[in-house]
Design a protein around this motif. Sequence first.
Motif, PDB file in Angstrom:
ATOM      1  N   SER A  73       0.888  -1.323  -0.101  1.00 24.13           N
ATOM      2  CA  SER A  73       0.211   0.127   0.023  1.00 24.13           C
ATOM      3  C   SER A  73       0.905   1.290  -0.084  1.00 24.13           C
ATOM      4  CB  SER A  73      -0.944  -0.144   1.035  1.00 24.13           C
ATOM      5  OG  SER A  73      -1.872  -0.993   1.072  1.00 24.13           O
ATOM      6  N   PRO A  74       1.917   1.350   0.906  1.00 23.49           N
ATOM      7  CA  PRO A  74       2.533   2.687   0.936  1.00 23.49           C
ATOM      8  C   PRO A  74       3.427   2.823  -0.504  1.00 23.49           C
ATOM      9  CG  PRO A  74       3.220   1.330   2.716  1.00 23.49           C
ATOM     10  CD  PRO A  74       2.456   0.484   1.847  1.00 23.49           C
ATOM     11  N   LEU A  75       3.983   1.710  -1.158  1.00 22.60           N
ATOM     12  CA  LEU A  75       4.408   1.767  -2.702  1.00 22.60           C
ATOM     13  C   LEU A  75       3.466   2.367  -3.406  1.00 22.60           C
ATOM     14  CD1 LEU A  75       6.983   1.303  -4.337  1.00 22.60           C
ATOM     15  CD2 LEU A  75       6.256  -1.033  -4.643  1.00 22.60           C
ATOM     16  N   CYS A  76       2.173   1.411  -3.599  1.00 20.66           N
ATOM     17  CA  CYS A  76       1.186   1.910  -4.608  1.00 20.66           C
ATOM     18  C   CYS A  76       0.995   3.568  -4.258  1.00 20.66           C
ATOM     19  CB  CYS A  76       0.001   1.119  -4.470  1.00 20.66           C
ATOM     20  SG  CYS A  76       0.219  -0.420  -4.976  1.00 20.66           S
ATOM     21  N   LEU A  77       0.862   4.025  -2.956  1.00 17.51           N
ATOM     22  CA  LEU A  77       0.375   5.460  -2.725  1.00 17.51           C
ATOM     23  C   LEU A  77       1.493   6.346  -3.132  1.00 17.51           C
ATOM     24  CD1 LEU A  77      -1.156   4.962   0.963  1.00 17.51           C
ATOM     25  CD2 LEU A  77      -2.304   5.703  -1.520  1.00 17.51           C
ATOM     26  N   ILE A  78       2.784   6.200  -3.229  1.00 18.52           N
ATOM     27  CA  ILE A  78       3.900   6.832  -3.571  1.00 18.52           C
ATOM     28  C   ILE A  78       3.925   6.897  -5.148  1.00 18.52           C
ATOM     29  CG2 ILE A  78       6.211   6.859  -3.811  1.00 18.52           C
ATOM     30  CD1 ILE A  78       6.559   5.655  -0.988  1.00 18.52           C
ATOM     31  N   VAL A  79       3.478   5.931  -5.711  1.00 23.42           N
ATOM     32  CA  VAL A  79       3.469   5.896  -7.317  1.00 23.42           C
ATOM     33  C   VAL A  79       2.304   6.973  -7.419  1.00 23.42           C
ATOM     34  CG1 VAL A  79       2.965   4.552  -9.308  1.00 23.42           C
ATOM     35  CG2 VAL A  79       4.533   3.552  -7.432  1.00 23.42           C
ATOM     36  N   LEU A  80       0.979   6.683  -6.865  1.00 26.60           N
ATOM     37  CA  LEU A  80      -0.049   7.520  -7.143  1.00 26.60           C
ATOM     38  C   LEU A  80       0.423   8.976  -6.804  1.00 26.60           C
ATOM     39  CD1 LEU A  80      -3.016   7.897  -7.976  1.00 26.60           C
ATOM     40  CD2 LEU A  80      -3.552   7.494  -5.382  1.00 26.60           C
ATOM     41  N   ILE A  81       0.845   9.372  -5.982  1.00 22.38           N
ATOM     42  CA  ILE A  81       1.422  10.523  -5.731  1.00 22.38           C
ATOM     43  C   ILE A  81       2.415  11.295  -6.683  1.00 22.38           C
ATOM     44  CG2 ILE A  81       2.892  11.973  -4.057  1.00 22.38           C
ATOM     45  CD1 ILE A  81       1.696  10.612  -1.542  1.00 22.38           C
ATOM     46  N   LEU A  82       3.237  10.326  -7.256  1.00 24.62           N
ATOM     47  CA  LEU A  82       4.153  10.779  -8.289  1.00 24.62           C
ATOM     48  C   LEU A  82       3.489  11.193  -9.415  1.00 24.62           C
ATOM     49  CD1 LEU A  82       7.432   8.550  -7.546  1.00 24.62           C
ATOM     50  CD2 LEU A  82       7.019  11.011  -7.154  1.00 24.62           C
ATOM     51  N   ALA A  83       2.500  10.158  -9.700  1.00 26.98           N
ATOM     52  CA  ALA A  83       1.629  10.192 -11.092  1.00 26.98           C
ATOM     53  C   ALA A  83       0.849  11.403 -11.153  1.00 26.98           C
ATOM     54  CB  ALA A  83       0.832   8.747 -11.133  1.00 26.98           C
ATOM     55  N   THR A  84       0.101  11.695  -9.757  1.00 24.87           N
ATOM     56  CA  THR A  84      -0.665  12.936  -9.880  1.00 24.87           C
ATOM     57  C   THR A  84       0.061  14.461  -9.793  1.00 24.87           C
ATOM     58  OG1 THR A  84      -1.818  11.730  -8.279  1.00 24.87           O
ATOM     59  CG2 THR A  84      -2.261  14.274  -8.252  1.00 24.87           C
ATOM     60  N   VAL A  85       1.223  14.431  -9.359  1.00 21.19           N
ATOM     61  CA  VAL A  85       2.266  15.361  -9.690  1.00 21.19           C
ATOM     62  C   VAL A  85       2.631  15.763 -11.077  1.00 21.19           C
ATOM     63  CG1 VAL A  85       4.554  16.622  -8.964  1.00 21.19           C
ATOM     64  CG2 VAL A  85       3.050  15.256  -7.304  1.00 21.19           C
ATOM     65  N   ILE A  86       2.943  14.479 -11.698  1.00 20.13           N
ATOM     66  CA  ILE A  86       3.385  14.670 -13.176  1.00 20.13           C
ATOM     67  C   ILE A  86       2.001  15.010 -13.825  1.00 20.13           C
ATOM     68  CG2 ILE A  86       4.050  13.109 -15.034  1.00 20.13           C
ATOM     69  CD1 ILE A  86       5.803  11.525 -13.031  1.00 20.13           C
ATOM     70  N   GLU A  87       1.052  14.509 -13.576  1.00 19.95           N
ATOM     71  CA  GLU A  87      -0.088  14.890 -14.265  1.00 19.95           C
ATOM     72  C   GLU A  87      -0.368  16.290 -14.187  1.00 19.95           C
ATOM     73  OE1 GLU A  87      -3.685  14.494 -16.500  1.00 19.95           O
ATOM     74  OE2 GLU A  87      -1.992  13.026 -16.380  1.00 19.95           O
ATOM     75  N   MET A  88      -0.208  16.759 -13.197  1.00 25.26           N
ATOM     76  CA  MET A  88      -0.479  18.400 -12.808  1.00 25.26           C
ATOM     77  C   MET A  88       0.587  19.257 -13.481  1.00 25.26           C
ATOM     78  SD  MET A  88      -1.329  18.275  -8.798  1.00 25.26           S
ATOM     79  CE  MET A  88      -1.446  20.131  -8.676  1.00 25.26           C
ATOM     80  N   ALA A  89       1.695  18.657 -13.532  1.00 29.55           N
ATOM     81  CA  ALA A  89       2.930  19.524 -14.221  1.00 29.55           C
ATOM     82  C   ALA A  89       2.670  19.537 -15.949  1.00 29.55           C
ATOM     83  CB  ALA A  89       4.219  18.802 -13.924  1.00 29.55           C
ATOM     84  N   ILE A  90       2.109  18.251 -16.486  1.00 25.33           N
ATOM     85  CA  ILE A  90       2.057  18.416 -17.907  1.00 25.33           C
ATOM     86  C   ILE A  90       0.768  18.710 -18.297  1.00 25.33           C
ATOM     87  CG2 ILE A  90       3.633  16.526 -17.922  1.00 25.33           C
ATOM     88  CD1 ILE A  90       1.455  14.533 -18.457  1.00 25.33           C
ATOM     89  N   SER A  91      -0.324  18.680 -17.587  1.00 22.25           N
ATOM     90  CA  SER A  91      -1.638  19.195 -18.088  1.00 22.25           C
ATOM     91  C   SER A  91      -1.869  20.789 -17.773  1.00 22.25           C
ATOM     92  CB  SER A  91      -2.694  18.501 -17.319  1.00 22.25           C
ATOM     93  OG  SER A  91      -2.737  17.084 -17.468  1.00 22.25           O
TER      94      SER A  91
END
Length: 731
Positions: free
Chosen positions: A574-592
């Motif tokens: 769960s911590p690993l999945c949440l870290i990946v989700l946070i990174l994906a969210t930050v990347i999505e906010m940066a590129i969109s």
Amino acid sequence: MLKNSGASLRVPGHEPVTESVADLLAHEQPHDYKSSSLSVGPAGRKQPQIELPENDGRPAWNSKLQYILAQVGFSVGLGNVWRFPYLCQKNGGGAYLVPYFILLLIIGIPLFFLELAVGQKIRRGSLGVWNYVCPRLGGIGISSLMVCGFVGLYYNVIIGWSIFYFFQSFQQPLPWSECPIIKNGTLAIIEPECEKSSATTYFWYRQTLNITSSIAESGGLNVKMTLSLLGAWIIVCLAVIKGIASSGKVMYFSSLFPYVVLFCFLVRGLMLKGSVDGIAHMFTPKLEKMLEPQVWREAATQVFFALGLGFGGVIAFSSYNKIDNNCHFDAVLVSVINFMTSILATLVVFAVLGFKANLMNEKCIAENSEKILGFLNSHVLSHDLIPPHVNFSQITRQDYAEMYGVIKTVKEGSFAQMGLDQCLLEDELNKSVQGTGLAFIAFTEAMTHFPGSPFWSVMFFFMLINLGLGSMIGTMTGITTPVLDAYKVKKEYLTVGCCVVAFFLGLLFVQRSGNYFVTMFDDYSAGLPLTVVVILENISVAWIYGTKRFMQDLEDMLGFRPYSFYFYMWKYVSPLCLIVLILATVIEMAISPPGYNAWVQELAQERFQSYPPWALAMCFSLIFVAMLPLPVVFIVRHFNLMSDGSNKLSVSYRKTMMKDMSSLGTPDESHFILTKPGEAPPPLPPHRALLAPAWDKPPEPNSLSPKSCYGTGYQNAGISPTSPTSPESDS
């Protein structure tokens, strides 16, 4: 004997038994708490018992069913009806269900179980729970509170919209079924904005929201929406004031009624022409979509929000449970009900959208057939191109497709100028409609074609109101419960105060430009801050408090040891999945590019616009403000700039405990020291307060120091790591 604030009684032929005073005073209640006893005299004599009361003064659920319905009402909300079907349509139909179900197992159920367990064990709201587990991470509760506040502000606006549509539905025909007619002298014309879009779209944007063309144009307050918002807050306020005893009864209706409506809509939808096409489209998997990272990110986000993780409502509701309630069963049951509700809502939505797609397809075929007849009459097209079996008065989808193909082949050079559409049903089914567009445009348009459309409209919007209220009651409980646990505030005053403040802040969303702010808050106020809150919850329990210790606590509380599956999920997956989700969210906010879809009145359609600088600053301020308590609380408690309050019991619990303790005659710790048979308890100086932790002592080696993050009860016990019953920390 007094060295470690604990004492042991040597019984012949047995291992030492260790007890701690602070363990009794903390919320570390034993599994069989009604029969728990504490030896205070010589062996062989009947010992006095301390019975922890069934009701320690804290409100409690009247029944298990009320509690389950409350959790279901909180977790099952508007997102199940309009967000999940949209994601299913967008991300491969049936193929989307596979990543969603996998992530529900490895993220959703374990973290939902974790929140239920800590709330039930510690019996406090989110503020008290995380102060108690790890004072330095006490900002988790404050951030959770702030996110609840942000979400509640705009979520109740959506309930206000549903209330407005509910009252508008008591008309025949429905007010959004036809475009308004403008009379100019003897000339009557259809409203141009409505003619360019549709009757339902026009009613939503112009007559309901009366929306401006950009977020920079306020347009003043929308009176109709302001009154609807006021009504929504009055309902929520009354429900929360009544408390869980009364709101639990309300849950019998508010949680079950949406299922009645969904089943009615499903049966009615299956009787409509084209509904099977919609359901078949839903369950036709596009397996290639499963390989796209975006699909997994959106599935994880939906799992995360569907269960209400991090909001505090889950913890608040479970804190009113009995200590030995089987919260593992509750976690699995509520998660499965939530998932099945999403599937049911998706079936209903796709059945209705299949019906709507067939109507639009027939309309398209009829309009283009008229064009072809015109070309035939003007001799642009030869009658020889039309298959002899085609009947223009009753043209079918297959006939039109055949005719379209022949004309396109023969008139290849000039075909583009003819302006004929292919009219594919698949294109209509692939039109993604989400959020308010699904509920207030697509669904309302489909219902205008239902026999007895006002009845179905009333039922639909009453269902939305119930779904929204269930989530709002949970959100408000997530705000009021922690505050009531921490401070002596009268619940009625606190609730009314919160609702009044929220209403006035919510006026931002009932301006004519308010819909754009709803979109802003939905995109920025909860996503990233809530994900950070949940990963810190996971880390504080699994890595700081210790997963082994937490599993042992659960065994003591539930009477059985949870599956090892949860150990590995909490500790690693769960911590690993949440870290990946946070990174994906930050990347999505940066590129969109940050922006919103503005309604342009002249074009009668939406157009993407970027946020102006002040609105962009507001977007990131929402994230910053929601996450600010996390570092601030960590710093002030790391440098001892403020008390952590981790050892303070709730007022009601402390009063009850003190009442029971007073029956033993002496308030000193010496009364509870276990001594050798025949020995009287040695006197202790009376200056040490019964509930005060021994913070003046240096921490034992490898123990959890009071000045660091520590686990429930153990830091107060002062148990030495060498003690035979000392729990091993794996953090």
